[in-house]
Motif scaffolding. Structure first.
Motif, short mmCIF file in Angstrom:
data_model
loop_
_atom_site.label_atom_id
_atom_site.label_comp_id
_atom_site.label_asym_id
_atom_site.label_seq_id
_atom_site.Cartn_x
_atom_site.Cartn_y
_atom_site.Cartn_z
N ASN A 45 0.81 -1.22 0.00
CA ASN A 45 0.00 0.00 0.00
C ASN A 45 0.84 1.27 0.00
O ASN A 45 0.56 2.23 0.70
N LYS A 46 1.88 1.24 -0.76
CA LYS A 46 2.70 2.42 -0.91
C LYS A 46 2.88 2.69 -2.39
O LYS A 46 2.63 1.83 -3.22
N THR A 47 3.29 3.88 -2.67
CA THR A 47 3.53 4.23 -4.06
C THR A 47 4.84 3.59 -4.51
O THR A 47 5.87 3.77 -3.88
N VAL A 48 4.76 2.85 -5.58
CA VAL A 48 5.92 2.17 -6.13
C VAL A 48 6.32 2.92 -7.39
O VAL A 48 5.49 3.11 -8.28
N SER A 49 7.57 3.33 -7.46
CA SER A 49 8.02 4.03 -8.66
C SER A 49 8.09 3.05 -9.83
O SER A 49 8.21 1.83 -9.62
N PRO A 50 8.02 3.57 -11.05
CA PRO A 50 8.13 2.67 -12.21
C PRO A 50 9.42 1.85 -12.20
O PRO A 50 9.41 0.68 -12.57
N GLU A 51 10.50 2.45 -11.75
CA GLU A 51 11.78 1.74 -11.70
C GLU A 51 11.73 0.60 -10.69
O GLU A 51 12.22 -0.50 -10.95
N GLU A 52 11.13 0.88 -9.52
CA GLU A 52 10.99 -0.16 -8.50
C GLU A 52 10.07 -1.28 -8.98
O GLU A 52 10.33 -2.45 -8.73
N LEU A 53 9.03 -0.91 -9.67
CA LEU A 53 8.09 -1.90 -10.21
C LEU A 53 8.80 -2.82 -11.20
O LEU A 53 8.68 -4.04 -11.11
N ALA A 54 9.53 -2.24 -12.13
CA ALA A 54 10.23 -3.03 -13.14
C ALA A 54 11.26 -3.96 -12.49
O ALA A 54 11.32 -5.15 -12.83
N ALA A 55 12.03 -3.44 -11.56
CA ALA A 55 13.05 -4.26 -10.88
C ALA A 55 12.40 -5.37 -10.05
O ALA A 55 12.86 -6.52 -10.08
N GLY A 56 11.34 -5.03 -9.32
CA GLY A 56 10.66 -6.03 -8.50
C GLY A 56 10.01 -7.12 -9.34
O GLY A 56 10.03 -8.30 -8.97
#
Length: 121
Positions: A45-56
């Motif tokens: 429930n936190k804002t995930v940056s596009p970079e964090e999303l791609a890496a995750g």
């Protein structure tokens, strides 16, 4: 609308510029949930940056490939990644395959989100 993006960064930039990034994250949450795969990055429930999303996403796909292959296949089925597209992936090592599959997942989920935004009232 063409969905021919050269890489993940360009795709996520397009999603963000059209103010549909939140919808993309929601679609990923939905499909991972349908596949019964816990993807903690999406559940905090936190804002995930596009970079964090791609890496995750890359990391999660890598883990599924190596440790839970059946669940990996189920996820690809639920997201609706065409088998012929998967066959085009050049197998070099698991890290590269995970990167390419993560890109295919983002691209397919983006198609779903874009079409919903265009054709729903």
């Amino acid at each position: 609308m063409t969905f021919n993006y050269p890489n993940t960064k360009t795709l996520l930039s397009s999603v963000t510029s059209q103010n549909l990034y939140g919808n993309l994250v929601s679609q990923l949450q939905k499909d991972f949930g349908l596949a019964n795969i816990d993807f903690n990055l999406l559940k905090e429930n936190k804002t995930v940056s596009p970079e964090e999303l791609a890496a995750g996403l890359r990391e999660k796909i890598y883990q599924l490939l190596l440790e839970r292959f059946t669940e990996y296949l189920n996820l690809l089925y639920i997201i609706d990644i065409p088998e012929q597209t998967l066959r085009k992936i050049e197998v070099t090592d698991a890290v590269e395959v995970a990167d390419q599959v993560a890109f295919l997942i983002l691209k397919r989920e983006w198609q779903k989100v874009w079409y919903k935004s265009q054709y729903s009232s």
